[in-house]
Design a protein around this motif. Structure first.
Motif, PDB file in Angstrom:
ATOM      1  N   UNK A  30       0.833  -1.209   0.000  1.00  0.00           N
ATOM      2  CA  UNK A  30       0.000   0.000   0.000  1.00  0.00           C
ATOM      3  C   UNK A  30       0.865   1.256   0.000  1.00  0.00           C
ATOM      4  N   UNK A  31       1.964   1.243   0.747  1.00  0.00           N
ATOM      5  CA  UNK A  31       2.874   2.380   0.759  1.00  0.00           C
ATOM      6  C   UNK A  31       3.483   2.621  -0.611  1.00  0.00           C
ATOM      7  N   UNK A  32       3.859   1.541  -1.295  1.00  0.00           N
ATOM      8  CA  UNK A  32       4.419   1.674  -2.643  1.00  0.00           C
ATOM      9  C   UNK A  32       3.358   2.158  -3.631  1.00  0.00           C
ATOM     10  N   UNK A  33       2.115   1.680  -3.482  1.00  0.00           N
ATOM     11  CA  UNK A  33       1.019   2.167  -4.332  1.00  0.00           C
ATOM     12  C   UNK A  33       0.836   3.667  -4.129  1.00  0.00           C
ATOM     13  N   UNK A  34       0.851   4.072  -2.882  1.00  0.00           N
ATOM     14  CA  UNK A  34       0.717   5.490  -2.558  1.00  0.00           C
ATOM     15  C   UNK A  34       1.871   6.293  -3.168  1.00  0.00           C
ATOM     16  N   UNK A  35       3.072   5.730  -3.107  1.00  0.00           N
ATOM     17  CA  UNK A  35       4.249   6.405  -3.663  1.00  0.00           C
ATOM     18  C   UNK A  35       4.108   6.629  -5.169  1.00  0.00           C
ATOM     19  N   UNK A  36       3.689   5.612  -5.908  1.00  0.00           N
ATOM     20  CA  UNK A  36       3.590   5.758  -7.367  1.00  0.00           C
ATOM     21  C   UNK A  36       2.414   6.635  -7.783  1.00  0.00           C
ATOM     22  N   UNK A  37       1.410   6.729  -6.931  1.00  0.00           N
ATOM     23  CA  UNK A  37       0.227   7.527  -7.269  1.00  0.00           C
ATOM     24  C   UNK A  37       0.369   9.006  -6.948  1.00  0.00           C
ATOM     25  N   UNK A  38       1.491   9.411  -6.396  1.00  0.00           N
ATOM     26  CA  UNK A  38       1.680  10.816  -6.044  1.00  0.00           C
ATOM     27  C   UNK A  38       1.654  11.696  -7.279  1.00  0.00           C
ATOM     28  N   UNK A  39       1.047  12.836  -7.161  1.00  0.00           N
ATOM     29  CA  UNK A  39       0.959  13.774  -8.278  1.00  0.00           C
ATOM     30  C   UNK A  39       2.170  14.696  -8.350  1.00  0.00           C
ATOM     31  N   UNK A  40       3.145  14.502  -7.482  1.00  0.00           N
ATOM     32  CA  UNK A  40       4.317  15.379  -7.460  1.00  0.00           C
ATOM     33  C   UNK A  40       5.371  14.962  -8.484  1.00  0.00           C
ATOM     34  N   UNK A  41       5.266  13.747  -9.034  1.00  0.00           N
ATOM     35  CA  UNK A  41       6.310  13.235  -9.922  1.00  0.00           C
ATOM     36  C   UNK A  41       6.188  13.820 -11.312  1.00  0.00           C
ATOM     37  N   UNK A  42       7.328  14.189 -11.900  1.00  0.00           N
ATOM     38  CA  UNK A  42       7.369  14.655 -13.285  1.00  0.00           C
ATOM     39  C   UNK A  42       7.207  13.488 -14.254  1.00  0.00           C
ATOM     40  N   UNK A  43       7.708  12.323 -13.833  1.00  0.00           N
ATOM     41  CA  UNK A  43       7.672  11.127 -14.673  1.00  0.00           C
ATOM     42  C   UNK A  43       6.624  10.176 -14.096  1.00  0.00           C
ATOM     43  N   UNK A  44       5.692   9.697 -14.915  1.00  0.00           N
ATOM     44  CA  UNK A  44       4.681   8.763 -14.413  1.00  0.00           C
ATOM     45  C   UNK A  44       5.319   7.498 -13.837  1.00  0.00           C
ATOM     46  N   UNK A  45       4.744   7.008 -12.746  1.00  0.00           N
ATOM     47  CA  UNK A  45       5.239   5.807 -12.062  1.00  0.00           C
ATOM     48  C   UNK A  45       4.148   4.745 -12.058  1.00  0.00           C
TER      49      UNK A  45
END
Length: 159
Positions: free
Chosen positions: A32-47
């Motif tokens: 869940x923590x990793x899902x939350x990490x990739x779903x962040x809108x702060x990233x310039x590159x999609x995760x």
């Protein structure tokens, strides 16, 4: 108007800080923590996240360090990769579990050995602290893969 912009900037800063410094990751909450990490809108590159169906971890300390390694690798990729995608993957390998963060960007281009930043040193330290090893690859075609291999023997001794 000025107050609204200032309040918005303060709110954005708080959200960014919370996003990057999540401290509640344990074995149950790793995925869940990793899902939350990739779903962040702060990233310039999609995760995106790939979790192998057989992936399982019970060691809270190892899970917390794996999360932090993934977070640092994603931050580095966003700063330096100039890629189109970042993939975090967790799964098993024949001797234990592996977490990898791969981007399709420019790669290190011979900088890997000559100028290791503090982030790379910290990721290596985190991997060693839980009995794992960190490998960083940057093929000539581009991209970078950061992988943390954690053997079953380290997982059993961390409990």
């Amino acid at each position: 108007m000025y107050l609204t912009l200032n309040n918005g900037a303060a709110s954005d800063t708080r959200n960014l800080s919370r996003a990057l410094h999540r401290s509640d990751v344990d074995a149950v909450g790793l995925v869940d923590g990793l899902k939350d990490l990739v779903d962040r809108e702060i990233w310039k590159i999609p995760c995106r996240l790939e979790v192998r169906p057989s992936f399982h971890i019970e060691d809270d300390a190892a899970a917390a360090q794996l999360y932090r390694i993934a977070r640092e690798a994603v931050i580095n990729a966003n700063k330096h990769a100039q890629g189109r995608e970042i993939v975090i993957a967790v799964g098993n390998w024949r001797k234990g579990i592996v977490l990898s963060v791969t981007d399709d960007g420019v790669g290190f281009q011979n900088e890997l050995n000559s100028t290791s930043g503090l982030g790379l040193s910290i990721m290596k330290y985190r991997a060693r602290s839980i009995g794992g090893r960190l490998e960083i690859e940057s093929p000539k075609e581009g991209g970078t893969r950061v992988a943390c291999y954690l053997p079953h023997s380290a997982l059993q001794s961390n409990r």
